[in-house]
Motif scaffolding. Structure first.
Motif, PDB file in Angstrom:
ATOM      1  N   ALA A  44       0.828  -1.208   0.000  1.00 31.95           N
ATOM      2  CA  ALA A  44       0.000   0.000   0.000  1.00 31.95           C
ATOM      3  C   ALA A  44       0.862   1.259   0.000  1.00 31.95           C
ATOM      4  CB  ALA A  44      -0.936  -0.004   1.206  1.00 31.95           C
ATOM      5  N   VAL A  45       1.923   1.249   0.798  1.00 34.63           N
ATOM      6  CA  VAL A  45       2.835   2.402   0.849  1.00 34.63           C
ATOM      7  C   VAL A  45       3.547   2.565  -0.490  1.00 34.63           C
ATOM      8  CG1 VAL A  45       4.983   3.258   1.894  1.00 34.63           C
ATOM      9  CG2 VAL A  45       3.151   2.376   3.343  1.00 34.63           C
ATOM     10  N   THR A  46       4.005   1.464  -1.059  1.00 33.14           N
ATOM     11  CA  THR A  46       4.678   1.503  -2.357  1.00 33.14           C
ATOM     12  C   THR A  46       3.758   2.097  -3.411  1.00 33.14           C
ATOM     13  OG1 THR A  46       5.975  -0.461  -1.802  1.00 33.14           O
ATOM     14  CG2 THR A  46       5.799   0.090  -4.132  1.00 33.14           C
ATOM     15  N   GLU A  50       2.106   6.418  -7.038  1.00 32.46           N
ATOM     16  CA  GLU A  50       1.030   7.258  -7.559  1.00 32.46           C
ATOM     17  C   GLU A  50       1.326   8.741  -7.335  1.00 32.46           C
ATOM     18  OE1 GLU A  50      -1.493   6.431  -9.560  1.00 32.46           O
ATOM     19  OE2 GLU A  50      -0.516   4.467  -9.511  1.00 32.46           O
ATOM     20  N   THR A  51       1.944   9.065  -6.212  1.00 29.93           N
ATOM     21  CA  THR A  51       2.334  10.455  -5.958  1.00 29.93           C
ATOM     22  C   THR A  51       3.359  10.912  -6.981  1.00 29.93           C
ATOM     23  OG1 THR A  51       1.898  10.233  -3.595  1.00 29.93           O
ATOM     24  CG2 THR A  51       3.349  12.032  -4.258  1.00 29.93           C
ATOM     25  N   LEU A  94      12.794   1.340  -6.854  1.00 33.50           N
ATOM     26  CA  LEU A  94      12.479  -0.079  -6.711  1.00 33.50           C
ATOM     27  C   LEU A  94      13.693  -0.912  -6.311  1.00 33.50           C
ATOM     28  CD1 LEU A  94       9.966  -0.643  -9.637  1.00 33.50           C
ATOM     29  CD2 LEU A  94       9.482  -0.681  -7.184  1.00 33.50           C
ATOM     30  N   LYS A  95      14.882  -0.364  -6.497  1.00 32.61           N
ATOM     31  CA  LYS A  95      16.118  -1.038  -6.093  1.00 32.61           C
ATOM     32  C   LYS A  95      16.454  -0.771  -4.627  1.00 32.61           C
ATOM     33  CE  LYS A  95      18.008  -0.297 -10.694  1.00 32.61           C
ATOM     34  NZ  LYS A  95      19.025   0.450 -11.448  1.00 32.61           N
ATOM     35  N   LYS A  96      15.715   0.143  -4.004  1.00 29.82           N
ATOM     36  CA  LYS A  96      15.973   0.561  -2.622  1.00 29.82           C
ATOM     37  C   LYS A  96      14.893   0.013  -1.695  1.00 29.82           C
ATOM     38  CE  LYS A  96      19.085   3.492  -4.277  1.00 29.82           C
ATOM     39  NZ  LYS A  96      20.457   3.151  -4.280  1.00 29.82           N
ATOM     40  N   PRO A  97      15.183  -0.042  -0.378  1.00 32.67           N
ATOM     41  CA  PRO A  97      14.155  -0.463   0.586  1.00 32.67           C
ATOM     42  C   PRO A  97      13.003   0.548   0.621  1.00 32.67           C
ATOM     43  CG  PRO A  97      16.330  -0.386   1.625  1.00 32.67           C
ATOM     44  CD  PRO A  97      16.472   0.192   0.257  1.00 32.67           C
ATOM     45  N   VAL A  98      11.784   0.050   0.570  1.00 27.56           N
ATOM     46  CA  VAL A  98      10.585   0.902   0.530  1.00 27.56           C
ATOM     47  C   VAL A  98      10.524   1.822   1.747  1.00 27.56           C
ATOM     48  CG1 VAL A  98       8.065   0.889   0.529  1.00 27.56           C
ATOM     49  CG2 VAL A  98       9.313  -0.787  -0.821  1.00 27.56           C
TER      50      VAL A  98
END
Length: 125
Positions: free
Chosen positions: A23-25, A30-31, A80-84
């Motif tokens: 959900a956070v991702t 979207e932002t 996407l390569k980094k921790p969310v």
């Protein structure tokens, strides 16, 4: 509580974590995509736009730098390569990072991003 119950409890927590992480991702993606196009760009067609020469001063001449829709996709690829859990922090850090003297470009993993674009995202997070 036995071992089986602890494992099931842990599995339930993991599922809850994954759902919230997704959900956070999605919210951050979207932002980023919702920023819209660079105001300096006049869109002619889906793959064509014009920009005043004065907007090229202190900025790379690459079309992908001025096309914020492309910038959004590139930023998402980098994130996407980094921790969310660090995405918001990273975007704010990158927006505050000093660029090359006289340039509004910020290099992130060898990709030039517009400081205005990053600042707009940081403000909306």
């Amino acid at each position: 509580m036995g071992i089986i119950e602890k494992i099931e409890s842990l599995r339930a927590l993991e599922e809850q974590y994954n759902a919230r992480r997704a959900a956070v991702t999605e919210a951050i993606v979207e932002t980023i995509r919702g920023i819209g196009q660079n105001l300096a760009v006049r869109q002619i067609d889906k793959n064509c736009f014009t920009i005043h020469v004065s907007n090229l001063m202190g900025a790379p001449w690459a079309p992908s730098f001025h096309d914020w829709h492309r910038q959004a996709e590139q930023l998402i690829e980098v994130l996407l390569k980094k921790p969310v859990l660090r995405w918001g922090e990273l975007i704010r850090e990158w927006a505050a990072r000093p660029g090359k003297k006289g340039s509004r470009a910020i290099d992130i993993e060898k990709i030039p991003f517009d400081r205005k674009f990053l600042a707009e995202i940081a403000a909306r997070l």
